[in-house]
Enzyme design. Sequence first.
Site, mmCIF file in Angstrom:
data_model
loop_
_atom_site.group_PDB
_atom_site.id
_atom_site.type_symbol
_atom_site.label_atom_id
_atom_site.label_comp_id
_atom_site.label_asym_id
_atom_site.label_seq_id
_atom_site.Cartn_x
_atom_site.Cartn_y
_atom_site.Cartn_z
ATOM 1 N N SER A 179 -1.631 2.667 -1.029
ATOM 2 C CA SER A 179 -2.921 2.000 -1.243
ATOM 3 C C SER A 179 -3.449 1.450 0.083
ATOM 4 C CB SER A 179 -2.722 0.870 -2.266
ATOM 5 O OG SER A 179 -3.761 -0.054 -2.229
ATOM 6 N N ARG A 216 -3.695 -0.230 -11.807
ATOM 7 C CA ARG A 216 -2.409 -0.887 -11.561
ATOM 8 C C ARG A 216 -2.476 -2.376 -11.890
ATOM 9 N NH1 ARG A 216 -1.747 -0.139 -5.619
ATOM 10 N NH2 ARG A 216 0.149 -1.341 -5.867
ATOM 11 N N HIS A 259 -4.166 -5.662 8.955
ATOM 12 C CA HIS A 259 -4.268 -5.785 7.497
ATOM 13 C C HIS A 259 -3.107 -6.603 6.957
ATOM 14 C CE1 HIS A 259 -5.948 -4.335 3.663
ATOM 15 N NE2 HIS A 259 -4.712 -4.472 3.223
ATOM 16 N N LYS A 304 -6.494 3.377 2.941
ATOM 17 C CA LYS A 304 -7.723 2.713 3.399
ATOM 18 C C LYS A 304 -7.737 2.579 4.919
ATOM 19 C CE LYS A 304 -6.842 -0.569 0.451
ATOM 20 N NZ LYS A 304 -6.704 -1.510 -0.638
ATOM 21 N N ASP A 329 -8.069 5.071 -4.276
ATOM 22 C CA ASP A 329 -7.358 3.783 -4.275
ATOM 23 C C ASP A 329 -8.088 2.768 -5.139
ATOM 24 O OD1 ASP A 329 -5.484 1.696 -3.348
ATOM 25 O OD2 ASP A 329 -7.317 0.885 -2.487
HETATM 26 N N1 URA Z 1 -3.280 -4.662 -1.012
HETATM 27 C C1 URA Z 1 -3.774 -3.403 -1.227
HETATM 28 O O1 URA Z 1 -4.792 -3.021 -0.672
HETATM 29 N N2 URA Z 1 -3.110 -2.607 -2.084
HETATM 30 C C2 URA Z 1 -1.988 -2.976 -2.721
HETATM 31 O O2 URA Z 1 -1.435 -2.186 -3.460
HETATM 32 C C3 URA Z 1 -1.494 -4.278 -2.492
HETATM 33 C C4 URA Z 1 -2.165 -5.102 -1.626
#
Ligand code: URA
Length: 441
Positions: free
Chosen positions: A183, A168, A82, A187, A161
């Site tokens: 966040s 946010r 990621h 995931k 999230d």
């Molecule tokens: N990518 C994400 O999934 N969440 C964040 O807060 C920042 C980048």
Amino acid sequence: MRMYDLIYKKKYGGKLSKEEIDFIVQGYTKGEIPDYQMSAFLMAVCLKGMDMEETTNLTISMRDSGETLDLSKIHGIKVDKHSTGGVGDKTSMCLSAMVAACGVPVAKMSGRGLGHTGGTIDKLESIKGFSTSISGEQFFENVNNIKMAIMGQTADLAPADKKIYALRDVTATVDCIPLIASSIMSKKLASGADAIVLDVKMGSGAFMKTLDDAVALADAMVKIGTMAGKHTSAVITNMDQPLGLAVGNSLEVIEAIDLLKGKGPKDLLEDCISLGTLMLVGGGVTDNLDEAEKMLLKTIEDGSGLKKFAEFVEAQGGSPEFIYDTDKFEKARYIDPIPAPKSGYVSRIQTDEIGMCSLILGGGRETKESVIDLSVGLILNKKLGDEVKEGEPLAYIHSNDKAKTAQAIERFLNAYTISESFEGKVKTTFARVTSDGTVYF
Ligand code: URA
């Protein structure tokens, strides 16, 4: 428990318990806590921070707000990767194919573009017929059969999230280490892979602007992943300029394919190697980074990475001819150079603005409903430290609309600084963070 009291506690730097964090996350996800209270709470977290225990509890609560995927039907150690978000970042496509060609199952969840940053799902859709909306069963079958599949994040995965991120985005509370770490990791933990490799971007095109902040974010995510029993590691990579030369959906897919053909830009290859070596170690095929590098480079030399990418594309409904003949990708109508306004050296690039140029051309979404133009974007001709003569192209704009070209050129020129000299050293990767500590390069 009252939300008011918890906002007040965080406002004065108090430490929240697991029960208090659960109350906030689950209450907000169910709609019991209104946006205005959650916004105040998020801002208090940005200003006062959270310690590691609170950040971990926040992550777990967000993970548990929805379903978690069970990948046990996939054989072997499953690896996911990621990125925290960047410009020109096409690593996921070529890297996943290289790692899969080395025998490690890559079960990857990807997203669409966000703000100035592009998304792997949008990029892959420029291959005719390709779909990431595959069923869980199909996903398992593809990873088992060809060792690689990429699917979009489902709505049921970490819904907290999804809701918190949207809030946010509009309350200036994105660039906050505990909020980003929770966040991303909520995931990743919900999507079930055994090993996680994180690409933490740092610089003018990233949420983290300094090395200290990037290392702190990487460290927090590695600690959370390790605590959850996942082999987790991270690399801090440069986002003070776009990665590679291509920015824009199909242009980036073509560059990722070029890399697999041995014709990719050096910085993209370096990113693939630094992340890929950790993926091979996480996937258990070797514990030696030098050996992992050799294995990855071999997938380019012997064409097995390219073949793997074509197999992956075909298994998800795409036309493999696109991989062997990139002329098949739809091309933009106009290609215009952006001439350098003066001679000198490229000394600074405001990278998020380059991402915005692609968005203006139609390559990203202005609103949630926007339909994106997959063929538009930019090919850079000059990057940090390069010498440039007045009138020489800094980049080429690929566009289907001359008015948008003009807007993008104006924005691009404001994002590039040309100075009389350039003394700095341009690095691609800065540090590796694992549960054993941080190694600076
Ligand atoms: N990518 C994400 O999934 N969440 C964040 O807060 C920042 C980048």
